[in-house]
Design a protein around this motif. Structure first.
Motif, PDB file in Angstrom:
ATOM      1  N   GLU A 197      29.496  44.860  35.749  1.00  0.00           N
ATOM      2  CA  GLU A 197      29.683  43.844  34.706  1.00  0.00           C
ATOM      3  C   GLU A 197      30.934  43.035  35.005  1.00  0.00           C
ATOM      4  OE1 GLU A 197      29.663  45.228  30.659  1.00  0.00           O
ATOM      5  OE2 GLU A 197      31.165  43.773  30.037  1.00  0.00           O
ATOM      6  N   ILE A 198      30.903  41.793  34.589  1.00  0.00           N
ATOM      7  CA  ILE A 198      32.131  40.994  34.555  1.00  0.00           C
ATOM      8  C   ILE A 198      32.369  40.551  33.125  1.00  0.00           C
ATOM      9  CG2 ILE A 198      33.220  38.838  35.262  1.00  0.00           C
ATOM     10  CD1 ILE A 198      31.786  39.111  37.916  1.00  0.00           C
ATOM     11  N   SER A 199      33.563  40.871  32.666  1.00  0.00           N
ATOM     12  CA  SER A 199      34.000  40.333  31.378  1.00  0.00           C
ATOM     13  C   SER A 199      35.439  39.886  31.593  1.00  0.00           C
ATOM     14  CB  SER A 199      33.902  41.398  30.285  1.00  0.00           C
ATOM     15  OG  SER A 199      34.586  42.565  30.679  1.00  0.00           O
TER      16      SER A 199
ATOM     17  N   ASP B 123      27.428  32.401  39.822  1.00  0.00           N
ATOM     18  CA  ASP B 123      28.185  33.060  40.900  1.00  0.00           C
ATOM     19  C   ASP B 123      28.329  34.554  40.624  1.00  0.00           C
ATOM     20  OD1 ASP B 123      28.545  30.632  42.125  1.00  0.00           O
ATOM     21  OD2 ASP B 123      30.713  30.495  41.750  1.00  0.00           O
TER      22      ASP B 123
ATOM     23  N   ARG C 274      24.586  41.614  44.583  1.00  0.00           N
ATOM     24  CA  ARG C 274      24.953  42.158  45.895  1.00  0.00           C
ATOM     25  C   ARG C 274      25.645  43.519  45.748  1.00  0.00           C
ATOM     26  NH1 ARG C 274      25.737  38.586  50.001  1.00  0.00           N
ATOM     27  NH2 ARG C 274      26.141  36.933  48.501  1.00  0.00           N
ATOM     28  N   ARG C 275      26.559  43.593  44.828  1.00  0.00           N
ATOM     29  CA  ARG C 275      27.358  44.822  44.698  1.00  0.00           C
ATOM     30  C   ARG C 275      26.537  45.991  44.150  1.00  0.00           C
ATOM     31  NH1 ARG C 275      33.184  42.158  42.797  1.00  0.00           N
ATOM     32  NH2 ARG C 275      33.202  40.725  44.554  1.00  0.00           N
TER      33      ARG C 275
ATOM     34  N   HIS D  51      38.509  44.065  29.985  1.00  0.00           N
ATOM     35  CA  HIS D  51      37.732  45.283  29.958  1.00  0.00           C
ATOM     36  C   HIS D  51      37.275  45.583  28.524  1.00  0.00           C
ATOM     37  CE1 HIS D  51      36.921  49.634  30.072  1.00  0.00           C
ATOM     38  NE2 HIS D  51      36.476  49.342  31.268  1.00  0.00           N
TER      39      HIS D  51
ATOM     40  N   ALA E 198      27.168  37.804  42.859  1.00  0.00           N
ATOM     41  CA  ALA E 198      28.111  38.827  43.317  1.00  0.00           C
ATOM     42  C   ALA E 198      27.713  40.211  42.797  1.00  0.00           C
ATOM     43  CB  ALA E 198      29.523  38.475  42.875  1.00  0.00           C
TER      44      ALA E 198
ATOM     45  N   TYR F  30      29.860  29.570  36.799  1.00  0.00           N
ATOM     46  CA  TYR F  30      30.510  30.861  37.012  1.00  0.00           C
ATOM     47  C   TYR F  30      29.534  32.002  36.796  1.00  0.00           C
ATOM     48  CZ  TYR F  30      33.507  34.868  36.807  1.00  0.00           C
ATOM     49  OH  TYR F  30      34.065  36.091  37.066  1.00  0.00           O
TER      50      TYR F  30
END
Lengths: 285, 820
Positions: free
Chosen positions: A183-185, A267, A274-275, A188, A271, A264
């Motif tokens: 996750e991206i936030s 993108d 892939r990860r 955290h 990412a 964003y």
């Protein structure tokens, strides 16, 4: 920041709650209240009636269910997060909980409430879709099962009907070998800007099955089928990773808000795809 | 007298010394026991009999005329005591206080026009807050939208309907002036190189857990208000609230409550106490108004600097810095509470720690449809720090000189203090090389450079930033008005007072005339008085005055408090010590000159056992005056008050060649963060962080380190996350803490390694300097530099904050596209 006036009913049993739901078409169920109460205080929602299910006994269970797990409606996030049974049978969910909310919120908040709330940037719906979970909905009219993929319909919108209560979440046993959540936030524990939950099965070096599920980039958690197709049928090598990442980014149509713009989010999906795929593949070995 | 002004003699009485008992000790905080167990009484803890609760209906529009407003349905709701419109309020209340000249008129409730989202349109007092909010939902308002002015550079040319305050002319420029200090044009002409940057500093603000609140009551018999409020300048200018309320100043008593985590946000709150008071008078009952989060974020007194800089730094090829020119457009929002005091403040240290010969500042303060600016940690000087540090980094890169070496080359040297900078402000003392050297040691720069090189081979992006920043403390009032063409208020004094009493049993009482605002005022006062009277801090009780009792006190702000209260206590304790010696001289039949105070007793020098304890002397002082010889000046009791004036300040030059000394107690800091940037996601992780501050003589290293660490995380918020973000329609999109992102421990370095250098001030008692604004003064430029260093292979330049992942990723994406 005070809620508008509402009636408060306390259910003593599931039947009690179902009865109250049937009698009060303008009612909302109060489980952990971590989203609902905040929205009421902002007067974004003004339910005329709250049905509190917190005093119903024995619906916070986390039990074996064949080779899977059955989770009761009132299981708190922290109980799910720390459950050894979940860690063994649905480690993807355990991993997702590393990114979900904060300790005090998880103490009160429930998995069931979180799923019914269906926030588009919530993490748990992605896990449900990735693992193929089943949601049990009950009303005075009877009980039905809905697969996670069919449950999430839109922003704050699910297949649950007004008179139904989500009584149980059934996680299947591990049908695939590899799994990863990322996750991206901005901070955290915040709601996600982008989430990918991935499950893979690799046999003889060949990817046989894949689920790549995104959250935070559409109205609800959803599989990114072009990314899955890019993975299946060969080894998880750099070419497949690139193709899956590009396919994932192309498969979403994200929004812009104060947390991140659409470019964003795209993108980020690339990412994270892939990860997670790389990590899931490594776990297959 | 020189071009830059003159330096007065020091009035320091207590020299810095090595043998201090209490000053310099990491004593546990006096405030903690009651606060940490939840026993502190904050504004919202106050409940009066029959107390009503207020709620405010706020404007959904950024800019609109109020065509009509109907409160009748709200008025009829059971439990509602009063629903008040702007027109109702204007009948009983004058405009709010302002330092702007000419004034920008601001009403406590908007009358004919709203100028930002969240501006008060009506207020309700009811028997509880729930009903008050229900009533707000019943108020019907018809608006006629006006063009919203959101972009500060577009505001420069607004006319017609887009003008917020037509009575000030057909413009949204609140004030525009160019000030020149020294031979700017000559210096630019002599330059080999001019660095130019457009730098954007984002609007953020203090975020106290406890919002602003007041409980007001009106005694109809006495014609007198009492307002309990978490304000902090109450003894300095609280009387202004009285004039707004149309009562004589002695008909208003402001009683301070504990104020939580202000960081400037409660410096001189004006809307909340006035609103509570107006309603209390209207309903004849005490009224509590406690801002909720949206009240606070949309309409507080203290959004912070929101600036666009067009900055030019002139220098010689050998790296010698010559001159600084800045064109600044500052988005002040809809009103000017402190005038452009934030730019008075910024003139105090705009050249940083460097020898720069001349300065030009061309300021346009624009009015836009946003919440007003007020005070927040840095008060405008943190922006100046960011600008000069970014320019120095850019200059070093341009010249191919190491960023650290260029700094060293231009530092003001230890033997040059006290040093007058071109604007006229004085740097009292400093040792910038020592601070830098200490930080480099703690940061392990060489080790990280090696790790950075290794990581680059693996495609990882590690960066190291260095910022060497000024940390001015102890403002004087000139900063509020020096920019005004017609000064309006032209205050020159900004003192702080204290009252000290020793009771008959020898226990000490200190009354502070400033409030508790989240720092450690009681701890500081106890340590300094214990030092002065050689007593145990446990024998000292600290209380706070109200305005009825209060002495002239500016209050905390601008990192003043520690310096000012230390000065005041030294003054008051000196009077008490003198009296103790005089009484002891009578009672022990000794010459005063042979007496000394130590270990809580007056001793006859050189005579063992000839002593009287403070308790014994206090008993005599209180009850046995007649047992002493005739002494016309000796009265019963043992108490003293003292108002300590600013330690060293001068007035602006009448021709404005300089602005005088107004912010001279100059701390300094060096920050060295090490970050890793994830170029795919734009996320920044701290690998290490070292910060060394020089705040002169430390009173309490533990609480100072709290300021440094907390301030650094504050700086991380400004650098990476926090922004009051308005969209094109003027809607505040980050009004909630789910969207206004305050860093948590997870976004902070695992540790912030803190070090100290002590360069005592020659002007303050014991050489103390302020340190309250802490790490926020140096963190943002250091973090920006570290990110830029990490992304050097991609050629990313950082000139705008904040940098949340999405914005940083956009810079990286653009750089990658340029390279491809």
């Amino acid at each position: 920041m005070k809620p508008a006036r509402f009636r408060y009913l306390r259910a003593a049993s599931v039947n009690d709650a179902l009865q109250a739901l049937a009698e009060n078409p303008d009612a909302q169920i109060l489980a952990g209240g971590q989203s609902l109460i905040a929205m009421m205080n902002l007067r974004l929602v003004k339910p005329a009636c709250l049905i509190d299910i917190n005093r119903i006994s024995n619906i916070g269970y986390i039990d074996e269910d064949g080779d899977g797990v059955a989770i009761g409606a009132l299981a708190r996030h922290n109980d799910v997060k720390h459950s050894p049974l979940i860690r063994e049978r649905c480690p993807l969910l355990t991993e997702a909980y590393e990114s979900i909310a904060h300790h005090t919120v998880r103490n009160r908040g429930t998995l069931g409430g979180n799923l019914c709330h269906a926030d588009p940037s919530s993490e748990t719906p992605a896990v449900m879709v990735a693992t193929g979970a089943t949601l049990m909905l009950q009303s005075l009219r009877g009980q039905r099962e809905v697969g996670a993929e069919d449950f999430f319909l839109g922003t704050y919108e699910t297949a649950r009907r007004q008179d139904e209560m989500l009584t149980e979440i059934r996680l299947p046993g591990r049908r695939t070998d590899g799994w990863a959540f990322a996750e991206i936030s901005n901070r955290h524990g915040d709601f996600a800007i982008a989430v990918i939950a991935t499950t893979l099965r690799i046999e003889d070096g060949r990817c046989e099955a894949a689920r790549v599920v995104a959250s935070g980039v559409g109205e609800h958690a959803a599989r990114l089928e072009p990314a899955e197709e890019a993975l299946i049928g060969g080894p998880i090598d750099d070419a497949r990773l690139d193709a899956a990442a590009a396919a994932a980014a192309g498969a979403v149509d994200p929004h812009s808000d104060s947390h991140a713009d659409a470019a964003y989010r795209r993108d980020a999906i690339a990412a994270l795809t892939r990860r997670t795929v790389r990590r899931a593949a490594a776990r297959c070995d | 007298m020189t071009e830059r002004g003159h330096i007065p003699e020091s009035r320091q009485r207590e020299k810095p010394r090595a043998d201090l008992q209490w000053i310099g000790k990491s004593m546990k905080r006096v405030e903690d026991p009651r606060l940490l167990v939840g026993k502190g009484i904050y504004a919202d803890d106050i409940n009066e009999p029959e107390m009503a609760h207020a709620a405010v209906l706020r404007s959904p529009h950024a800019h609109a005329r109020i065509v009509s407003i109907d409160v009748s349905k709200a008025q009829e709701l059971p439990g509602v005591l009063c629903a008040m419109t702007g027109a109702d309020a204007a009948k009983v209340c004058d405009p709010l206080p302002t330092w702007a000249s000419p004034p920008v008129l601001q009403a406590v409730i908007a009358d004919d026009r709203v100028r930002h989202v969240g501006e008060a349109v009506a207020a309700v007092a009811a028997v509880d807050r729930y009903i008050a909010e229900d009533a707000c939902d019943l108020i019907e308002v018809e608006y006629e939208p006006l063009p919203p002015v959101v972009d500060p550079e577009e505001a420069l040319t607004s006319t017609g309907d887009a003008v917020l305050h037509p009575e000030r002319g057909d413009t949204n420029i609140g004030l525009e002036r160019k000030l020149t200090f020294g031979p700017v044009e000559e210096d630019f002409a002599a330059a080999d190189l001019v660095i130019e940057r457009r730098i954007r500093w984002p609007r953020s603000g203090g975020q106290p857990l406890e919002t602003v609140g007041a409980v007001a009551s009106f005694d109809d018999g006495a014609g007198r208000f009492t307002i309990q409020c978490n304000t902090s300048m109450y003894n300095y200018c609280g009387w202004m609230i009285a004039s707004t309320l149309r009562v004589a100043p002695h008909k208003l008593n402001i009683v301070p409550t504990l104020a939580g985590g202000s960081f400037g946000s409660k410096m001189f709150v004006h809307k909340v106490p006035v609103l509570a008071a107006v309603l209390a008078r209207a309903v004849g009952r005490p009224v509590k108004f406690m801002e909720d989060r949206i009240d606070n974020t949309t309409s507080c007194d203290n959004h912070a600097s929101d600036r666009v800089y067009y900055a030019k730094l002139a220098l010689k090829r050998d790296g010698t810095l010559l001159s600084l020119k800045t064109r600044i457009i500052d988005d002040y929002g809809a009103y000017l509470q402190f005038g452009v005091g934030q730019h008075g403040n910024a003139l105090s240290q705009c050249v940083g720690p460097y020898r720069i010969n001349s300065v030009e500042v061309d300021l346009a303060a624009v009015l836009t449809n946003k919440c007003q600016q007020g005070a927040y940690r840095g008060f405008g000087s943190e922006v100046a720090n960011f600008v000069i540090e970014r320019l120095v980094d850019a200059a070093a890169d341009e010249l191919g000189i190491d960023r650290i070496a260029l700094r060293r080359q231009n530092f003001i040297q230890p033997d040059q203090f006290p040093y007058l900078i071109p604007t006229g402000n004085m740097y009292d003392s400093g040792n910038y090389q020592a601070v830098l050297d200490e930080t480099l040691k703690l940061a392990d720069l060489e080790g990280w450079r090696a790790k950075q090189a290794e990581a680059r081979k693996e495609g990882r992006y590690i960066g190291i930033g260095v910022a060497t920043c000024q940390e001015r403390s102890v403002f004087s009032a000139t900063e509020f008005w020096m920019w005004n063409l017609e000064p309006g208020v032209e205050w020159t004094s900004s003192p702080d007072g204290v009252s000290v009493k020793i009771d008959p049993t020898g226990k000490a009482f200190v009354t502070l005339h400033s409030p508790f605002w989240g720092n450690s005022p009681e701890t500081v006062a106890a340590q300094v008085l214990a030092e002065q009277l050689t007593i145990d801090p446990a024998d000292i009780e600290i209380t706070y005055s109200d305005t009825d009792q209060g002495l002239n006190s500016t209050g905390p702000g601008g990192s003043r408090f520690t310096v000012m209260v230390t000065g005041a206590i030294v003054g008051a304790a000196g009077k008490i010590r003198e009296k103790l010696l005089r009484i002891a001289a009578h009672l022990m039949e000794a010459d005063v000159r042979d007496l000394t105070l130590q270990d809580g007793a007056v001793h006859v020098k050189g005579v063992l056992d000839m002593k009287m304890s403070i308790a014994e002397l206090a008993d005599k002082a209180h009850y046995y005056r007649l047992s002493m010889p005739e002494d016309l000046d000796l009265t019963s009791g043992l108490d003293a008050t003292y108002v300590y004036d600013h330690p060293v300040t001068t007035l602006p030059d009448p021709d404005e060649r300089h602005m005088g000394i107004f912010y001279p107690i100059m701390g300094h800091s060096c920050h060295i963060p090490v970050v890793e940037v994830d170029v795919e996601t734009g996320q920044v992780h701290f690998l290490h962080y070292a910060a060394v501050h020089d705040c002169g003589t430390m009173v309490n290293p533990m609480t100072l380190e709290g300021h440094i660490r907390g301030g650094t995380v504050n700086g991380i918020g400004t650098a990476l996350f926090e922004e009051f973000s308005y969209d094109e329609a003027g809607q505040l999109t980050t009004a909630l803490w789910t969207d206004y992102l305050i860093p948590t421990i997870k976004e902070s370095p695992a540790d912030i390694v803190v070090g100290h250098v002590e360069t005592p001030s020659p002007f303050t008692e014991y050489g103390v300097k302020g340190g309250g604004e802490g790490g926020r003064m140096g963190g943002p430029p250091a973090i920006a530099a570290a990110i830029e260093d990490a992304l050097k292979p991609l050629g990313v330049t950082i000139d705008s904050l904040p940098l949340p992942p999405s914005k940083l990723r956009a810079l990286i994406r653009d750089a990658q596209a340029r390279a491809a």
